[in-house]
Scaffold this motif. Structure first.
Motif, PDB file in Angstrom:
ATOM      1  N   ARG A 156       0.745  -1.095  -0.234  1.00 26.87           N
ATOM      2  CA  ARG A 156      -0.092  -0.044  -0.041  1.00 26.87           C
ATOM      3  C   ARG A 156       0.747   1.152   0.099  1.00 26.87           C
TER       4      ARG A 156
ATOM      5  N   THR B 148      -7.532   2.857 -10.341  1.00 27.89           N
ATOM      6  CA  THR B 148      -8.746   2.146  -9.646  1.00 27.89           C
ATOM      7  C   THR B 148      -9.491   1.535 -10.645  1.00 27.89           C
ATOM      8  N   GLU B 149     -10.026   2.523 -11.476  1.00 26.29           N
ATOM      9  CA  GLU B 149     -11.217   2.058 -12.379  1.00 26.29           C
ATOM     10  C   GLU B 149     -10.448   0.964 -13.538  1.00 26.29           C
TER      11      GLU B 149
ATOM     12  N   SER C 234      -8.674  -1.513 -12.523  1.00 21.29           N
ATOM     13  CA  SER C 234      -8.441  -2.508 -11.539  1.00 21.29           C
ATOM     14  C   SER C 234      -7.033  -2.882 -11.515  1.00 21.29           C
TER      15      SER C 234
ATOM     16  N   LEU D 246      -5.530  -0.772  -9.238  1.00 26.53           N
ATOM     17  CA  LEU D 246      -5.107  -0.507  -7.616  1.00 26.53           C
ATOM     18  C   LEU D 246      -6.425  -0.670  -7.136  1.00 26.53           C
ATOM     19  N   SER D 247      -6.421  -0.287  -5.715  1.00 23.85           N
ATOM     20  CA  SER D 247      -7.920  -0.535  -4.859  1.00 23.85           C
ATOM     21  C   SER D 247      -7.655   0.935  -3.968  1.00 23.85           C
TER      22      SER D 247
ATOM     23  N   PHE E  21      -8.521   2.778  -0.443  1.00 31.21           N
ATOM     24  CA  PHE E  21      -8.947   2.568   1.118  1.00 31.21           C
ATOM     25  C   PHE E  21      -8.903   3.922   1.606  1.00 31.21           C
TER      26      PHE E  21
ATOM     27  N   PHE F 258      -3.629   3.387  -1.376  1.00 34.84           N
ATOM     28  CA  PHE F 258      -3.991   2.847  -2.358  1.00 34.84           C
ATOM     29  C   PHE F 258      -3.153   1.436  -2.510  1.00 34.84           C
ATOM     30  N   GLU F 259      -3.617   0.358  -2.894  1.00 38.03           N
ATOM     31  CA  GLU F 259      -2.961  -0.881  -2.677  1.00 38.03           C
ATOM     32  C   GLU F 259      -3.061  -1.424  -4.389  1.00 38.03           C
TER      33      GLU F 259
ATOM     34  N   ASN G 181      -3.434  -4.339  -6.507  1.00 38.52           N
ATOM     35  CA  ASN G 181      -4.202  -5.194  -6.718  1.00 38.52           C
ATOM     36  C   ASN G 181      -3.630  -6.492  -7.131  1.00 38.52           C
TER      37      ASN G 181
END
Length: 129
Positions: free
Chosen positions: A21, A46-47, A49, A51-52, A54, A99-100, A102
């Motif tokens: 992260r 993130t859109e 996919s 990253l995610s 939080f 951010f993480e 994926n």
């Protein structure tokens, strides 16, 4: 001069590394772009996919992170207690994006880096005659 492509490169390197992260400020410091541009581009990732996103909740008194129990949700205005015992009201000022990478994207990057000359372009090259 840096561009959003430098953000992509930074995220790709993060996927290759043990980084799990990261904060947008880490990217900003490395690519020397404004935080708003970095954040917007990370949202686009993130859109895609890669990253995610939080949200980390920090106590305004001691800056300790407040971790909700699994399935627990908070709303703005909720009263929370940090691990040090400080009570505070949840607001935008207590939320920090994190951010993480994926796991699927991480795996893709690691496989890609194992064989650097086996990329899509090389496979489609036609030998000269």
């Amino acid at each position: 001069m840096s561009t959003v492509w430098d953000i992509d490169e930074w995220v790709e390197e993060a996927a290759w590394s043990p980084i799990k992260r990261f904060y947008p400020t880490a990217v900003t410091k490395n690519v020397e772009l404004p935080i708003n541009l970095v954040f917007e581009h990370l949202l686009k990732l993130t859109e895609q996919s890669k990253l995610s996103l939080f949200w980390e909740i920090r106590c305004p008194c001691c800056y300790y992170t407040v971790s909700p129990a699994e399935g627990e949700k908070f709303d703005s205005g909720d009263m929370l207690v940090c691990p040090k015992g400080h009570e505070f009201e949840l607001s935008n000022e207590n939320l920090f994006p994190i951010f993480e990478v994926n796991s699927g994207y991480r795996q893709y990057i690691r496989e890609k880096k194992k064989s650097p000359f086996q990329g899509i372009i090389r496979k489609k090259l036609i030998p000269a005659t």
